[in-house]
Design an enzyme around this catalytic site. Structure first.
Site, short mmCIF file in Angstrom:
data_model
loop_
_atom_site.label_atom_id
_atom_site.label_comp_id
_atom_site.label_asym_id
_atom_site.label_seq_id
_atom_site.Cartn_x
_atom_site.Cartn_y
_atom_site.Cartn_z
N HIS A 17 76.81 -55.49 -9.56
CA HIS A 17 77.49 -54.64 -8.27
C HIS A 17 78.32 -55.43 -8.07
CE1 HIS A 17 75.63 -56.75 -4.91
NE2 HIS A 17 75.61 -57.59 -5.65
N CYS A 36 82.30 -61.79 -3.50
CA CYS A 36 81.38 -60.82 -4.60
C CYS A 36 82.24 -59.64 -4.16
CB CYS A 36 80.34 -60.62 -3.65
SG CYS A 36 79.26 -62.50 -3.09
N HIS A 42 79.58 -58.56 -10.29
CA HIS A 42 78.97 -59.86 -10.95
C HIS A 42 77.57 -59.59 -10.97
CE1 HIS A 42 78.65 -59.66 -6.21
NE2 HIS A 42 77.41 -60.47 -6.18
N HIS A 44 72.80 -60.86 -10.44
CA HIS A 44 72.14 -60.90 -9.96
C HIS A 44 70.95 -61.33 -10.67
CE1 HIS A 44 74.28 -61.77 -6.14
NE2 HIS A 44 74.28 -61.02 -5.84
N ASP A 82 66.45 -52.55 -13.13
CA ASP A 82 66.35 -53.54 -14.61
C ASP A 82 67.65 -53.40 -15.04
OD1 ASP A 82 65.90 -56.42 -15.33
OD2 ASP A 82 64.28 -55.41 -16.58
N HIS A 83 68.27 -54.34 -15.88
CA HIS A 83 69.38 -54.11 -16.53
C HIS A 83 70.27 -53.46 -15.76
CE1 HIS A 83 67.16 -57.70 -17.64
NE2 HIS A 83 68.25 -58.28 -19.20
N GLU A 127 68.01 -62.17 -3.57
CA GLU A 127 68.79 -62.07 -4.41
C GLU A 127 69.17 -63.20 -5.24
OE1 GLU A 127 72.86 -60.04 -3.34
OE2 GLU A 127 73.00 -62.07 -2.68
#
Length: 136
Positions: A17, A36, A42, A44, A82-83, A127
């Protein structure tokens, strides 16, 4: 009334994100979100902990079947997040920053839609190892 028990399941997912608000100027976004706000985003490795509460069923001995909670999280969280790039792949974040605070609320509402047994009590979203948000 029987004993009230809290049952939790933890899953992990990876997502990218960019912290950015369209309501702010580029300068304000950089000042507030710092690195950020990188235009390329970037990622997480998030950890989500979902807790339900309820009475223990006298026949099964469970608040709810953990396999059902696992499936609920798969449908409401894993399949959706996810992903993924939160800002590009998840319509919820089209008009709001993909902060952990907004993400935990999104997860809560998704789980509520598919949860059949037990009462959703809490969602924790890590996070990083040092940063977490909680929504009840």
């Amino acid at each position: 009334m029987g004993a009230i028990v809290y049952l939790s399941r933890i899953e992990t997912f990876s997502a990218a994100h960019r912290l950015h608000s369209s309501s702010l100027s580029d300068k304000e976004n950089k000042e507030i979100f710092g690195k950020c706000n990188n235009p390329n985003g970037h990622g997480h490795n998030y950890k989500v902990e979902v807790t339900v509460k309820g009475e223990i069923n006298p026949i099964t001995g469970m608040v709810m079947n953990l396999m059902d909670l696992k499936e609920c999280i798969k449908i409401a969280v894993m399949d959706v997040l996810d992903h993924k790039n939160l800002d590009l792949d998840v319509p919820y974040f089209k008009d709001k920053p993909s902060t952990s605070e907004n993400l935990v609320v999104f997860i809560w509402h998704n789980i509520r839609q598919v949860l059949k047994d037990g009462e959703l009590y809490e969602v924790k979203l890590y996070e990083t190892e040092k940063n977490l948000v909680v929504y009840r």
